[in-house]
Scaffold this motif. Sequence first.
Motif, PDB file in Angstrom:
ATOM      1  N   THR A 184       0.833  -1.215   0.000  1.00 43.10           N
ATOM      2  CA  THR A 184       0.000   0.000   0.000  1.00 43.10           C
ATOM      3  C   THR A 184       0.859   1.253   0.000  1.00 43.10           C
ATOM      4  OG1 THR A 184      -1.820  -1.115   1.133  1.00 43.10           O
ATOM      5  CG2 THR A 184      -1.733   1.287   1.290  1.00 43.10           C
ATOM      6  N   ARG A 185       1.868   1.275   0.840  1.00 44.07           N
ATOM      7  CA  ARG A 185       2.726   2.459   0.919  1.00 44.07           C
ATOM      8  C   ARG A 185       3.567   2.640  -0.332  1.00 44.07           C
ATOM      9  NH1 ARG A 185       0.946   1.208   5.619  1.00 44.07           N
ATOM     10  NH2 ARG A 185       0.981   2.669   7.369  1.00 44.07           N
ATOM     11  N   LEU A 186       4.022   1.553  -0.904  1.00 39.92           N
ATOM     12  CA  LEU A 186       4.746   1.655  -2.175  1.00 39.92           C
ATOM     13  C   LEU A 186       3.822   2.162  -3.280  1.00 39.92           C
ATOM     14  CD1 LEU A 186       6.831  -1.658  -2.075  1.00 39.92           C
ATOM     15  CD2 LEU A 186       7.673   0.669  -1.739  1.00 39.92           C
ATOM     16  N   HIS A 187       2.573   1.751  -3.213  1.00 38.94           N
ATOM     17  CA  HIS A 187       1.592   2.208  -4.211  1.00 38.94           C
ATOM     18  C   HIS A 187       1.398   3.728  -4.110  1.00 38.94           C
ATOM     19  CE1 HIS A 187      -2.107   2.539  -6.539  1.00 38.94           C
ATOM     20  NE2 HIS A 187      -2.670   3.119  -5.488  1.00 38.94           N
ATOM     21  N   TYR A 188       1.284   4.242  -2.886  1.00 39.50           N
ATOM     22  CA  TYR A 188       1.070   5.684  -2.734  1.00 39.50           C
ATOM     23  C   TYR A 188       2.309   6.483  -3.131  1.00 39.50           C
ATOM     24  CZ  TYR A 188      -3.479   5.112  -0.547  1.00 39.50           C
ATOM     25  OH  TYR A 188      -4.806   4.824  -0.314  1.00 39.50           O
ATOM     26  N   LEU A 189       3.495   5.942  -2.884  1.00 41.97           N
ATOM     27  CA  LEU A 189       4.703   6.613  -3.353  1.00 41.97           C
ATOM     28  C   LEU A 189       4.710   6.708  -4.879  1.00 41.97           C
ATOM     29  CD1 LEU A 189       7.446   5.111  -0.998  1.00 41.97           C
ATOM     30  CD2 LEU A 189       6.767   7.503  -1.137  1.00 41.97           C
ATOM     31  N   ARG A 190       4.220   5.670  -5.518  1.00 44.22           N
ATOM     32  CA  ARG A 190       4.114   5.727  -6.977  1.00 44.22           C
ATOM     33  C   ARG A 190       3.031   6.712  -7.406  1.00 44.22           C
ATOM     34  NH1 ARG A 190       1.161   3.805 -11.123  1.00 44.22           N
ATOM     35  NH2 ARG A 190      -0.326   2.847  -9.699  1.00 44.22           N
ATOM     36  N   GLU A 191       1.932   6.763  -6.656  1.00 45.43           N
ATOM     37  CA  GLU A 191       0.833   7.662  -7.002  1.00 45.43           C
ATOM     38  C   GLU A 191       1.251   9.130  -6.957  1.00 45.43           C
ATOM     39  OE1 GLU A 191      -2.876   7.040  -7.572  1.00 45.43           O
ATOM     40  OE2 GLU A 191      -1.675   5.443  -8.454  1.00 45.43           O
ATOM     41  N   VAL A 192       2.131   9.472  -6.012  1.00 46.14           N
ATOM     42  CA  VAL A 192       2.562  10.866  -5.915  1.00 46.14           C
ATOM     43  C   VAL A 192       3.796  11.135  -6.762  1.00 46.14           C
ATOM     44  CG1 VAL A 192       1.564  11.179  -3.635  1.00 46.14           C
ATOM     45  CG2 VAL A 192       3.945  10.438  -3.834  1.00 46.14           C
ATOM     46  N   GLY A 193       4.202  10.164  -7.584  1.00 47.85           N
ATOM     47  CA  GLY A 193       5.282  10.383  -8.541  1.00 47.85           C
ATOM     48  C   GLY A 193       6.676  10.211  -7.989  1.00 47.85           C
ATOM     49  N   LEU A 194       6.848   9.382  -6.941  1.00 49.90           N
ATOM     50  CA  LEU A 194       8.165   9.177  -6.349  1.00 49.90           C
ATOM     51  C   LEU A 194       8.679   7.766  -6.565  1.00 49.90           C
ATOM     52  CD1 LEU A 194       7.748  11.052  -2.931  1.00 49.90           C
ATOM     53  CD2 LEU A 194       8.783  11.895  -5.029  1.00 49.90           C
ATOM     54  N   ASP A 195       8.219   7.089  -7.623  1.00 53.17           N
ATOM     55  CA  ASP A 195       8.618   5.701  -7.820  1.00 53.17           C
ATOM     56  C   ASP A 195      10.061   5.555  -8.283  1.00 53.17           C
ATOM     57  OD1 ASP A 195       8.113   6.814 -10.263  1.00 53.17           O
ATOM     58  OD2 ASP A 195       7.128   5.042 -11.112  1.00 53.17           O
ATOM     59  N   TYR A 196      10.752   6.659  -8.554  1.00 56.83           N
ATOM     60  CA  TYR A 196      12.150   6.594  -8.967  1.00 56.83           C
ATOM     61  C   TYR A 196      13.099   6.651  -7.770  1.00 56.83           C
ATOM     62  CZ  TYR A 196      11.822  11.629  -8.198  1.00 56.83           C
ATOM     63  OH  TYR A 196      11.612  12.866  -7.639  1.00 56.83           O
ATOM     64  N   LEU A 197      12.593   6.944  -6.568  1.00 58.25           N
ATOM     65  CA  LEU A 197      13.427   7.057  -5.381  1.00 58.25           C
ATOM     66  C   LEU A 197      13.620   5.702  -4.711  1.00 58.25           C
ATOM     67  CD1 LEU A 197      12.041  10.292  -3.703  1.00 58.25           C
ATOM     68  CD2 LEU A 197      14.114  10.048  -5.070  1.00 58.25           C
ATOM     69  N   GLU A 198      14.790   5.504  -4.108  1.00 57.92           N
ATOM     70  CA  GLU A 198      15.046   4.288  -3.347  1.00 57.92           C
ATOM     71  C   GLU A 198      14.373   4.382  -1.975  1.00 57.92           C
ATOM     72  OE1 GLU A 198      17.438   6.258  -4.486  1.00 57.92           O
ATOM     73  OE2 GLU A 198      18.187   5.161  -6.246  1.00 57.92           O
ATOM     74  N   ILE A 199      13.984   3.232  -1.440  1.00 61.53           N
ATOM     75  CA  ILE A 199      13.310   3.219  -0.136  1.00 61.53           C
ATOM     76  C   ILE A 199      14.240   3.738   0.954  1.00 61.53           C
ATOM     77  CG2 ILE A 199      12.195   1.735   1.581  1.00 61.53           C
ATOM     78  CD1 ILE A 199      11.418  -0.134  -0.688  1.00 61.53           C
ATOM     79  N   ASP A 200      15.539   3.454   0.854  1.00 59.86           N
ATOM     80  CA  ASP A 200      16.475   3.883   1.894  1.00 59.86           C
ATOM     81  C   ASP A 200      17.095   5.245   1.602  1.00 59.86           C
ATOM     82  OD1 ASP A 200      18.172   3.289  -0.187  1.00 59.86           O
ATOM     83  OD2 ASP A 200      19.489   1.963   0.957  1.00 59.86           O
ATOM     84  N   ARG A 201      16.512   6.000   0.668  1.00 61.26           N
ATOM     85  CA  ARG A 201      17.057   7.323   0.344  1.00 61.26           C
ATOM     86  C   ARG A 201      16.937   8.243   1.553  1.00 61.26           C
ATOM     87  NH1 ARG A 201      17.181  10.188  -4.628  1.00 61.26           N
ATOM     88  NH2 ARG A 201      18.014  12.258  -4.220  1.00 61.26           N
ATOM     89  N   ARG A 202      18.017   8.890   1.917  1.00 61.52           N
ATOM     90  CA  ARG A 202      18.011   9.773   3.080  1.00 61.52           C
ATOM     91  C   ARG A 202      17.206  11.038   2.791  1.00 61.52           C
ATOM     92  NH1 ARG A 202      22.752   7.047   3.240  1.00 61.52           N
ATOM     93  NH2 ARG A 202      23.623   6.464   5.278  1.00 61.52           N
ATOM     94  N   LEU A 203      16.462  11.488   3.793  1.00 62.63           N
ATOM     95  CA  LEU A 203      15.612  12.662   3.605  1.00 62.63           C
ATOM     96  C   LEU A 203      16.431  13.920   3.337  1.00 62.63           C
ATOM     97  CD1 LEU A 203      12.880  12.206   6.339  1.00 62.63           C
ATOM     98  CD2 LEU A 203      12.819  11.513   3.962  1.00 62.63           C
TER      99      LEU A 203
END
Length: 988
Positions: A503-522
């Motif tokens: 679900t959370r991966l889906h929402y990251l894709r929905e807001v256009g962030l599917d190119y970022l790594e999960i462990d990317r530092r803020l």
Amino acid sequence: MQGIFVGGSRLLSSAFIELRGVSTHNLQEVDLDLPLRKLIAICGVSGSGKTSLALDTLHAEGQRRYIESFSAYTRQFLTRLEKPPAERIDNIPPAVAVRRRELSRGGRATIGGVTEIDDFLRLLFAKIGRVFCPQCGSAVSPDSPDEIARVIGSWPAGLKYMIAFPRPVATDESLQEVIDELREDGFVRAVVAGKIVSLNDASVQKPGFLKTPGFSDAALSDKPTDSNGGKEAVLLQVVVDRLASGGADENRIRDSLETAYAKSEGRCTLLVNTPPEMLPEEQPGRAVVCQIEVQDWARLSFSESLRCETCQIDFPTQEPRLFSARSPLGACPTCEGFGDVVGVDMNLVAPHPKKTLREGAIAPWNTPAYVHEKEELLALADDYGIPTDLPFCELDARSRQLIQEGVAERNFGGLDGFFRWLEKRKYKVHIRVFLSRWRSYRRCSACGGARLHRLALATRIGGKNFAEITALPVREAREFFHTLELSATEEAISKQLLGQVKTRLHYLREVGLDYLEIDRRLRTLCSGEIQRVRLTSALGSSLVNMLYVLDEPTVSLHPHDVQAIIECVRKLRDRGNTVIVVEHQEGMLRAADEVVEMGPEAGERGGRVVFQGRPAALQAPGASLTGEYLTWRRGASLTAKRRPTTRGWIQLQGARGNNLKNLTVRFPLGVLCLVTGVSGAGKSSLINGTLYPALLRRKKQEAPAALPYDDVFGDGQIDEIVAIDQSAIARSPRSNPVTYIKAFDDIRNVFATTLEARTHNYTAGHFSFNVDGGRCTACKGDGLTKIDMQFLPDVYMKCAQCGGARFQRKILEVRYRNRSIADVLEMTIREAFAFFRGQAKVQAKLGRLIDVGLEYLRLGQPANTLSDGEAKRLKLASHLSSSKRKRTLFLLDEPTAGLHFSDVIKLLDCFDALLNVGHSLIIVEHNSQLMRAADYIIDLGPDAGPAGGAIVAEGTPEALAQNPLSKTGLHLAETFAAIKHAPLESTR
């Protein structure tokens, strides 16, 4: 009327949140009814009371009432919220806020942590993860007697084998006592030194037996270590039972295995009278050859714990904290879970490699305190053949080594000795600060940036460990989990956990962030990406019947990215939630079910509801200030004459940091130059990460480490570089507008020159509430005293001694034009500007605040109570007031964030004034008004992340509007067409 209860709040069938007499901050006794389960946008000029209404009233009251439903004991551990000042607030649901300033940018903060993906993955690994030995690669799992019996059952009939357990005998133990103990327990045989011996045999008990030639053979003993002293111990394989495959009773086998486990703390050995290669491959990596009675036997080791018997490695119990970089159990011990380690960076130590040693190529030795190190180096250089007049970058390896390691016979420690000396004294603050100037982060060599302990990385799901999964981009992680093959048992255990992750991966894709790594530092994300990560954390919660308050969810987003956010916010509403957005973006305003505009102006002249209704009504002539801009009745004349790009250029070559594609970029000077592009296209990497530090280095000024680039030219056309970013201006209530722009120093000097102050020898310091001397001794200059109410919110009361004035009575008696220093702090900036007539220094700095539209603020208003738009303009005013009459290049990072359309007009007037006196502006921006007003635009893209980092188009806004490949150009083309067909002639 019968209603329903949600989180302690009654939701009446009227379906409205009812506000009566709200007076939070500058709100003027506001009465308002807000429909539940709708998308409501709150707009208005900066400082008009939007945040006071949405966050400080609605969110604070909704959360406070929810917390009130807990016990008094629980409430003392939670955030204490004050009740907003209001006559009454009814029908408010439990509230959740997505603020712009909440996310931590610490070294361990990642996308996976904020969106809770990491939390569910840790639990998933603890439940269904499989351990594989990092040395031999074999699977490691607890071996039950039933599992071992199944292995034995797979052997061909007739194989002779022994069930045994290891019993190490330490060098300080008595072999006689060990054997007596084993005999008392009923054991009669053991295997030691390749021989099957009887424990009743007297020869086994002789000391000489332990020194037989075969004892040191690793194949015969596991060479265990003595837990007391680390010395080698004798290993006895105590035989529990001797059996043959295919003929033994299963109950007897299990009983023998359980006995072996019980006697050796969960370890068991099978000794099989056949070479290992003759056994079925049931236990890969565990069967090893050993010789017993001059024959090849196979030895299989088992354990009830997670232990690789082949490599003698014990693995920790699988639990969630094992996979957390914040836990001592799971974090890499070298980098402590950061993935990077701090070390001396030679690029900082020698920032100008073309300098010679004599010219001061080694920066830390140029300071007065440590210049003697440079002098020592120059004194010995001739004796050791170190060139002192050759550029540092051209020194040979031997010279560099001597500079680095020092010369012991001359008592010169070199750079290594110098930094070791500093390390020993870093308990002193100034040494610690000095040392930090020459350090930078580099990848941890122990974990390779994975941040976890090597034993934690031994656990895998689908062939990948925790670090490998979180290193995947969101789009690849979604594919991994959708194709993950699990057993029926694993599927049942992980169903809910995997659902939350997906679900959370889906929402990251929905807001256009599917190119970022999960462990990317803020801390490596741009502001637009940060804003969408915030929104994802709210969307992934799946809560219903809640009040969501979103603080400008589209801020820092390109118009192309806004539509995806609008759709996500609508889905949040469609789940049955009430969504309130504080917003200025026209797309979000048009998409709202209802719009509330605050105003009519800022500060004390605002705080009232000037419009409430549907977006269509907002755009009616004369309905509201915001509607005038939405329909182009105002603001359309920003498409005015462009300034020519004839005042020089700055050229940056080979910019290739992060996702930049080896760019060569030319920035025009003396004009309003914008750098645009979708969020994540590389704008911040280009300007903040490369151009700014590159120019500082060219000016031989102290600079942060720059992203990789080749060279920068044209810096001779500017005298000063000023960067204005989006960092917070202050967290302390002691900071206020006049202290921030350094005007309070001049105001205190004015009071210190009065006759009464000079009579009593009062200095400027006596008129400061930050130091002792003139401030109130009871409240220490705060004006308030705090009363700790334990599990209730703290109560703040005016100081009884000074009455909230913050100064001692004797200081308040000093008057300038019949006003005390406390009276001056209560003035608005406009009032103070007139009051200090004749005081040129004070008026010059206050005038900058007026120029950026902050004339309504009070001089003493705490800086931490300012809105984002006010804080951004205060920061700009501070730089303007301190800027000398030099050719200055201003680098601004999204200065319009948090500003209303009319505030942007004031900002543009300020920019015009800067350009008219010879300064230059390069601005990272997405705002439509600013893009239309720009003289030159550099558009990056075409998309975000790896698909960005290239120059898509550059030129005037009209030129970009003709480029079909530019997303910025497409937006500008639509805007120009809308302005052309506006119903009335527009004015700025």
